[in-house]
Motif scaffolding. Sequence first.
Motif, mmCIF file in Angstrom:
data_model
loop_
_atom_site.group_PDB
_atom_site.id
_atom_site.type_symbol
_atom_site.label_atom_id
_atom_site.label_comp_id
_atom_site.label_asym_id
_atom_site.label_seq_id
_atom_site.Cartn_x
_atom_site.Cartn_y
_atom_site.Cartn_z
ATOM 1 N N THR A 257 10.087 -2.339 -5.614
ATOM 2 C CA THR A 257 8.931 -2.033 -4.772
ATOM 3 C C THR A 257 8.701 -0.533 -4.620
ATOM 4 O OG1 THR A 257 10.379 -2.255 -2.839
ATOM 5 C CG2 THR A 257 9.081 -4.177 -3.473
ATOM 6 N N ILE A 258 9.378 0.293 -5.404
ATOM 7 C CA ILE A 258 9.151 1.738 -5.408
ATOM 8 C C ILE A 258 8.848 2.148 -6.843
ATOM 9 C CG2 ILE A 258 10.085 4.011 -4.875
ATOM 10 C CD1 ILE A 258 11.967 2.760 -2.909
ATOM 11 N N ALA A 259 7.753 2.851 -7.020
ATOM 12 C CA ALA A 259 7.365 3.358 -8.333
ATOM 13 C C ALA A 259 6.958 4.811 -8.166
ATOM 14 C CB ALA A 259 6.223 2.536 -8.930
ATOM 15 N N ILE B 244 5.134 9.032 -5.209
ATOM 16 C CA ILE B 244 5.807 7.749 -5.074
ATOM 17 C C ILE B 244 4.833 6.752 -4.459
ATOM 18 C CG2 ILE B 244 8.126 8.698 -4.897
ATOM 19 C CD1 ILE B 244 7.975 8.327 -1.874
ATOM 20 N N PHE B 245 4.959 5.511 -4.909
ATOM 21 C CA PHE B 245 4.209 4.383 -4.365
ATOM 22 C C PHE B 245 5.228 3.398 -3.827
ATOM 23 C CE2 PHE B 245 1.662 6.349 -7.609
ATOM 24 C CZ PHE B 245 0.373 6.366 -7.073
ATOM 25 N N ILE C 63 0.726 -1.040 0.495
ATOM 26 C CA ILE C 63 1.176 -0.022 -0.455
ATOM 27 C C ILE C 63 0.912 1.345 0.152
ATOM 28 C CG2 ILE C 63 0.920 0.921 -2.780
ATOM 29 C CD1 ILE C 63 0.021 -1.788 -3.699
ATOM 30 N N ARG C 64 1.911 2.208 0.107
ATOM 31 C CA ARG C 64 1.801 3.557 0.662
ATOM 32 C C ARG C 64 2.054 4.576 -0.450
ATOM 33 N NH1 ARG C 64 5.383 2.581 6.192
ATOM 34 N NH2 ARG C 64 3.956 1.061 7.152
ATOM 35 N N TRP C 65 1.294 5.649 -0.381
ATOM 36 C CA TRP C 65 1.414 6.739 -1.349
ATOM 37 C C TRP C 65 1.883 7.996 -0.626
ATOM 38 C CZ3 TRP C 65 -0.870 11.499 -1.047
ATOM 39 C CH2 TRP C 65 -0.732 12.339 -2.161
#
Length: 870
Positions: free
Chosen positions: A49-51, A57-58, A65-67
């Motif tokens: 769940t982290i990209a 980072i997303f 979804i947080r940026w």
Amino acid sequence: MPKVLNHTPAWLSRPAPGFEVFNRAHVKGKSSYRAANDTFKSAPGPRRTIANRGDEIFVAVGNEIRWANLFHLRESGRNQKKQRSFGNSWEGSQEHENMDGLEKAHRTLKTNVSGQITELSIAPNEDYMAICTSHTVHIALLPDSAHLASDDTGPIKLKTFHLGPTSHVLDSAPLAAVLWHPLGRHGRCIVTVTTDANLRLWEFNRDNRISFSEPELSIDLKKLANGVDSMEDFQAARIDEKSGYTPDSFELEVASACFGASSQVKSRGWSPMTLWVAMKNGDIYALCPLLPKRWEYPSQGRPFLRSLALPIQARDQISDQADDEDFDRQTSDQQREWFAGIRGDLDENPKTGELLEVYTRPVHPGPIPRLQGPFILDPEVPLDDFEVTDIIVVNPGNDTDAEEADEEAPHDDPPVSIICIATNRGKMHVCLEFEGVEGEWLPMDSGSAIVPLYDCPLLQLFETVEFQTADGNEVSCHPVFTADPKGGATVFVSTETGMYIVGMSGWVRPLYDELSNPEQGGAALRIEAILRGAGSLLESITHYHQDQYRDSSSPTAACIAIANPELGYFLLASEGSQPHSAVIDAPDSDYYADGHPVAPYQWDDETGGPDFRETWQPYQPPQELWEFQSKLPKIADEVPERHKFLLKEEIRMSTATLDILTRAHRELVGETQVLGQAASSLFTRCQRLQDELRDQIRKANDVANRIEDITGEDEATVGGELTGSKRIDARFDKVKATQKELVERTERIRQKLSKMGTRELSDKERAWFAEVDKMKAALLDSSPPEEGEEPTPSRRLLQVKNLKDDLLKQVHELSTEEAVEKRDDDNVKVPAEFRKKKVEQIMELLDRESAMVEAAAKKLRRLTLASGGY
């Protein structure tokens, strides 16, 4: 092994703005989508769940979804630390920090995805992001970094497309793997694999909505495993199609899948078009080649094609020379036909505007390859011992892009592949595949009398790395792999309890070097020594739930690895609402593609010498202590209107009062138990801190005593023996005397060797000296030769010079006579062509004689120089 330089910094800890990016307390609309996945049990283990997209980072928190930008989080954390003063009250500073965290730390990206997000995956071109739940896949168009980092911090609505609205839905099997194809055109090719062994390849285009609904290639691996003819129907079944019972439904239950090479590493050969599929029972299969209709290589397509042509030509030559089986000859013919059908043209990159070579998938022998496998482990591992959770392929030999070397010769990488398999017993099996996976297809002729029998390939089990020890038959953990962003021989592993790093460069690089440049003698012995030598190194980076009250329902996010000159080698993961990070030394920096290590990030503002302090993982207090919301006010609001007056008057013994107190007591018991466990965890941590402080003081005293024993001004002798600095000085004097003695001995041996006579000449040396003397005598002898004697070079040189003088004299005489005859007799005319031909013949003779004279002079000069020193 790399050293952990620092753990979670202050700007990612509470109450910094970076902490709010992962905080689940501010998730809005958590109950609106909860019913979507209530009937399905979520898969255990960490979720992806982290990209990241560079420094951005997303983070998926629930269905939100947080940026955020890591550099912005770091700067905001520093500014907040400077603005904080000790005079402010706790309430005021907490309110100020929350406002900074909520308004400036991150931006919320809204989507129409229903259900808990289980995976985020960024496309190779970083313009699309795959948002996955347990059963569905959505493709979101990502805004550029400048738009996300604007002053407006409000939420952004992402444009998303449902991928496979009739294929990936709640009524079908859950997803096992969602992978971006390394060779997809413009990075718009994605492969989805479900647990029921259905594979779909999608080439989407937002201008064509049908590309999101229908896959370009659909394969049912169960049908393909039993197929004998390429003309059969291997298409995956739709929702309305019912399939009967088959044993393959249990044997081919997919656990995970991965490509042989990622899009970040510029590998060659068959690796980037090979899909490895791991089943839960431990079987491993391979599909090669798996390509979209239009595919491209990130850079230098021609060397990539040459790397494909080399094994095809080698197989073709071997099949012609040897009497192979029908299957080998058929595979060679199919590979040759497939390679001949590749067509390429130029296309423009929509981002950079550069011209790229885009290739078209050959029509023959077909788009669906043969399912190779199952690969047999040697030695075998009991199938009941584990259940596969993830798979990854390590190719450190393919991480270079030597463009200059490609111009001279094609890059020849060893065909060995390193396949790592993670199990739910807390183990990682490292396997080696030496033969290399190449493209194979099913036969075209279904009416042939001979049905080809395929031999199961072998996987050499090199070693088993154990993360956690499983007690009996209990499941220990569900590891998830993270690849090295620089393509080295390093693998990061995420579990429910922490992050680990596995370094394989100690044996991978020597093995690749030996296989790339094999020598004739002792190769098998050297490879066996490498395989029996030191294995992979395992080190724990971060451990969750050290002594805290553990909430088993809190999800864990798999770690991501970022290699950045500013942040260093940065690992980031999360557990519940708590982010966990670590900065480590760049692993295998000598083996990276660029050859330069990544500089570690300096966390402290004070600069100085190297820091040799022992790093400690920061303590994070339980979430219940700083984010506790009591339900007692809600109970008071839920009291009926006719009984609310009882809350404002004296307590009277009645049924209504007993009911209110019973409900309040029931909630109060649960809340006090949670707070008590959190407080006991904090108390235990304080006691542990005291013990650790005592240990540090004891270690410091031991080091001080050792230093004092070495350099202290103590007694020179104790019991007749030297102690302290006197002992060290005596040892230094002894070493210096030994060194002086060795130097003198070496000098004596050198002088003795210089006085000794030289060795006798060999027969070849004597013959060579005799030949030189003979040549010298021949060069110096200028007397005229006798009859039958061969002329020497000097004599030939004199003859050539005399001949040259005679020819020049004759030419001069002929020219004079011709002029006189022309003046005496004007009636006699010589044709111009005849004169021109005669002159050309004479000039050719002169040039030839001049060349002979120059060649003889050069040879004479060379022989004179060669014989001058003897």
